[in-house]
Design a protein around this motif. Structure first.
Motif, PDB file in Angstrom:
ATOM      1  N   ALA A 211       0.902  -1.276  -0.090  1.00  0.00           N
ATOM      2  CA  ALA A 211      -0.052  -0.062   0.107  1.00  0.00           C
ATOM      3  C   ALA A 211       0.968   1.252  -0.154  1.00  0.00           C
ATOM      4  O   ALA A 211       0.536   2.378  -0.549  1.00  0.00           O
ATOM      5  N   GLY A 212       2.120   1.214   0.679  1.00  0.00           N
ATOM      6  CA  GLY A 212       2.968   2.439   0.923  1.00  0.00           C
ATOM      7  C   GLY A 212       3.833   2.471  -0.322  1.00  0.00           C
ATOM      8  O   GLY A 212       4.293   3.595  -0.377  1.00  0.00           O
ATOM      9  N   SER A 213       3.863   1.642  -1.214  1.00  0.00           N
ATOM     10  CA  SER A 213       4.861   1.897  -2.356  1.00  0.00           C
ATOM     11  C   SER A 213       4.457   1.836  -3.703  1.00  0.00           C
ATOM     12  O   SER A 213       5.190   2.160  -4.594  1.00  0.00           O
ATOM     13  N   ILE A 214       3.039   2.360  -3.812  1.00  0.00           N
ATOM     14  CA  ILE A 214       2.478   2.564  -5.176  1.00  0.00           C
ATOM     15  C   ILE A 214       2.251   4.156  -5.136  1.00  0.00           C
ATOM     16  O   ILE A 214       2.161   4.806  -3.980  1.00  0.00           O
ATOM     17  N   ALA A 215       2.669   4.693  -6.160  1.00  0.00           N
ATOM     18  CA  ALA A 215       2.740   6.071  -6.594  1.00  0.00           C
ATOM     19  C   ALA A 215       1.117   6.677  -6.697  1.00  0.00           C
ATOM     20  O   ALA A 215       0.743   6.859  -7.705  1.00  0.00           O
ATOM     21  N   TRP A 216       0.415   6.612  -5.556  1.00  0.00           N
ATOM     22  CA  TRP A 216      -0.860   7.100  -5.629  1.00  0.00           C
ATOM     23  C   TRP A 216      -1.118   8.433  -6.139  1.00  0.00           C
ATOM     24  O   TRP A 216      -0.489   9.332  -5.552  1.00  0.00           O
ATOM     25  N   LYS A 217      -2.156   8.675  -6.781  1.00  0.00           N
ATOM     26  CA  LYS A 217      -2.551  10.100  -7.141  1.00  0.00           C
ATOM     27  C   LYS A 217      -3.943  10.441  -6.580  1.00  0.00           C
ATOM     28  O   LYS A 217      -4.614   9.553  -6.555  1.00  0.00           O
ATOM     29  N   PRO A 218      -4.417  11.553  -6.275  1.00  0.00           N
ATOM     30  CA  PRO A 218      -5.395  11.982  -5.805  1.00  0.00           C
ATOM     31  C   PRO A 218      -6.760  11.486  -6.740  1.00  0.00           C
ATOM     32  O   PRO A 218      -6.491  11.538  -7.777  1.00  0.00           O
ATOM     33  N   GLY A 219      -7.613  10.784  -6.286  1.00  0.00           N
ATOM     34  CA  GLY A 219      -8.572  10.296  -7.305  1.00  0.00           C
ATOM     35  C   GLY A 219      -8.516   9.048  -7.615  1.00  0.00           C
ATOM     36  O   GLY A 219      -9.361   8.191  -8.077  1.00  0.00           O
ATOM     37  N   ASP A 220      -7.187   8.388  -7.428  1.00  0.00           N
ATOM     38  CA  ASP A 220      -7.071   6.855  -7.557  1.00  0.00           C
ATOM     39  C   ASP A 220      -7.968   6.288  -6.862  1.00  0.00           C
ATOM     40  O   ASP A 220      -8.332   6.606  -5.557  1.00  0.00           O
TER      41      ASP A 220
ATOM     42  N   GLY B 271      -5.672  10.976  -0.707  1.00  0.00           N
ATOM     43  CA  GLY B 271      -6.717  11.455  -1.729  1.00  0.00           C
ATOM     44  C   GLY B 271      -7.208  10.104  -2.511  1.00  0.00           C
ATOM     45  O   GLY B 271      -7.862  10.347  -3.478  1.00  0.00           O
ATOM     46  N   VAL B 272      -6.855   8.785  -2.029  1.00  0.00           N
ATOM     47  CA  VAL B 272      -7.438   7.695  -2.604  1.00  0.00           C
ATOM     48  C   VAL B 272      -8.953   7.420  -2.265  1.00  0.00           C
ATOM     49  O   VAL B 272      -9.091   7.609  -0.878  1.00  0.00           O
ATOM     50  N   VAL B 273      -9.517   7.064  -3.169  1.00  0.00           N
ATOM     51  CA  VAL B 273     -10.835   6.593  -2.707  1.00  0.00           C
ATOM     52  C   VAL B 273     -11.183   4.965  -2.597  1.00  0.00           C
ATOM     53  O   VAL B 273     -10.544   4.411  -3.610  1.00  0.00           O
ATOM     54  N   VAL B 274     -11.549   4.621  -1.579  1.00  0.00           N
ATOM     55  CA  VAL B 274     -11.752   3.260  -0.991  1.00  0.00           C
ATOM     56  C   VAL B 274     -13.073   2.875  -1.522  1.00  0.00           C
ATOM     57  O   VAL B 274     -13.844   3.292  -0.732  1.00  0.00           O
ATOM     58  N   ARG B 275     -13.184   1.762  -2.244  1.00  0.00           N
ATOM     59  CA  ARG B 275     -14.709   1.352  -2.288  1.00  0.00           C
ATOM     60  C   ARG B 275     -14.765  -0.220  -1.630  1.00  0.00           C
ATOM     61  O   ARG B 275     -13.709  -0.704  -1.896  1.00  0.00           O
ATOM     62  N   ALA B 276     -15.872  -0.540  -1.327  1.00  0.00           N
ATOM     63  CA  ALA B 276     -16.100  -1.987  -0.596  1.00  0.00           C
ATOM     64  C   ALA B 276     -17.069  -2.705  -1.567  1.00  0.00           C
ATOM     65  O   ALA B 276     -18.135  -2.551  -1.557  1.00  0.00           O
TER      66      ALA B 276
END
Ligand SMILES: Cc1ncc(COP(=O)(O)O)c(C=O)c1O
Length: 383
Positions: A92-101, A124-129
């Motif tokens: 989770a910590g090693s991916i270059a997340w962009k806001p809205g991912d 800024g990551v959106v998490v869906r379940a």
């Protein structure tokens, strides 16, 4: 190691717990076989200085080789960490997340495979379940949560509360068509069934459940194609390709998955891991899986015939593994677990289910003891 195993009864004799209890709780902690005493003693003697320290490294590669054969991946694609949760956080910590991912998780997953992903909303990551039903999650339910912005789906190979086993090959195939990573918490399957990792990017698990090893050691597989695109969150002397300190310029991360191996790990536990992996391999991984499926299947058949018992785990051999989860009418699962414990039958209560989890040291008598005790409970309930 010299452990010869011919029959399942001989295998059983290697596990001292079988003399004390009907142990049906490997999904919580797998009991150690007797030969791991030697593995631990060896580690202790090495630390006394009586053996060459380099032997830890030999076990590290022996274990990695066996794991690579088990997972049908290259040895270099596997790194060692502390526990499953560490490995999930590493990804989770090693991916270059962009806001809205976006990340898709499973609504009923174990907290360790939810919290590190949910925390990404701080970036800024959106998490869906994706919504499971009766402890099962369909691929379609996962697909319903996907969008153009989804970068990763995280779920468990086998669900800890229901025993449901995901179809990783099919889910991964569909996700890869859309360029979405698949990260799988494999702790409930590791040592019990070989995973199909063709379309899995990350697979992790500690060695204290199905591999019956000590705490403090886990493995992380990273698909080498994914690895080179990631920047490891934790770095140290082992993550770089050069021995020098990179005072200037870009960081020379090792190519492939080894960039996630920052430093030393629980070396003594590697002896145990190597010895256990080779023990399972000698039995053949496929026979191990069949044996476990036979036992959990027999338990489900027997329990399914008891009036008042509802089986939670799906019957299909591809969709389950060592866990047989059930409910006894409306009796609270912890009450059932405590009643069974009083009769020397060790199961767990998880998310409202009674969870019996089987491994190679169990036998038909264990199944009969469980079914008999549950039948008595259910009868008493209805009388
Ligand atoms: C599915 C699942 N993931 C993660 C964990 C936690 O593993 P660890 O202690 O190795 O982080 C467990 C423990 O029961 C689990 O069942």
């Amino acid at each position: 190691m010299g452990v010869e195993t011919r029959s399942w009864e001989e295998v059983r004799r290697h596990f001292p717990i079988t003399e004390e209890a009907v142990y049906l709780d490997a999904a919580a902690v797998g009991p150690m076989p007797d030969f791991l005493r030697d593995s631990h003693l060896r580690a202790f003697e090495e630390r006394l200085g009586r053996r060459a320290p380099g032997e830890f490294l030999e076990s590290r590669e022996r274990a990695r080789g066996a794991l690579a054969r088990y997972m049908a991946v290259a040895p270099d694609d596997i790194v060692y960490l502390g526990n499953t949760t560490d490995a999930i956080n590493t990804v989770a910590g090693s991916i270059a997340w962009k806001p809205g991912d976006e990340v898709v998780v499973h609504d009923q997953d174990f907290p360790s495979n939810l919290i590190p992903w949910i925390r990404l909303r701080e970036r800024g990551v959106v998490v869906r379940a994706a919504q499971s039903e009766h402890g099962r999650l369909s691929i379609e339910a996962v697909e319903r949560e996907l969008s153009e912005r989804t970068r990763l789906v995280a779920l468990s190979h086998v669900f800890y509360h229901s025993g449901f086993r995901m179809d990783l090959a099919e889910l991964g195939r569909r996700l890869h068509q859309r360029n979405i990573y698949l990260s799988v918490d494999g702790i409930q399957a590791l040592g019990l069934a070989r995973p199909d990792l063709e379309h899995v990017d990350f697979y992790m698990g500690a060695i204290y459940k199905g591999l019956c090893g000590p705490f403090g050691l886990s493995i992380l597989y990273v698909d080498p194609r994914a690895a080179d695109t990631l920047v490891p969150e934790h770095v140290g002397y082992a993550s770089l390709d050069s021995d020098g300190i990179p005072w200037e310029g870009s960081m020379p991360y090792r190519t492939g998955s080894q960039r996630f191996q920052a430093a030393s790990v629980n070396y003594p536990a590697l002896h145990a891991l190597a010895d256990m992996m080779e023990f399972l391999e000698a039995l053949t991984f496929e026979r191990v899986t069949e044996r476990i499926l036979d036992l959990s299947g027999a338990a489900m058949d027997g329990l399914g015939r008891v009036a008042g018992v509802d089986i939670v785990t799906p019957p299909d051999r591809d969709r389950r593994l060592g866990i047989a989860a059930f409910r006894v009418g409306d009796l609270p699962s912890d009450v059932v677990a405590a009643e069974l414990a009083g009769q020397g039958i060790r199961v767990a209560a998880r998310a409202g289910n009674v969870r019996a989890s089987f491994h190679i040291y169990n036998n038909d008598e264990d199944v009969a003891r469980l079914v008999g005790a549950v039948a008595d409970l259910a009868r008493g309930r209805m009388a």
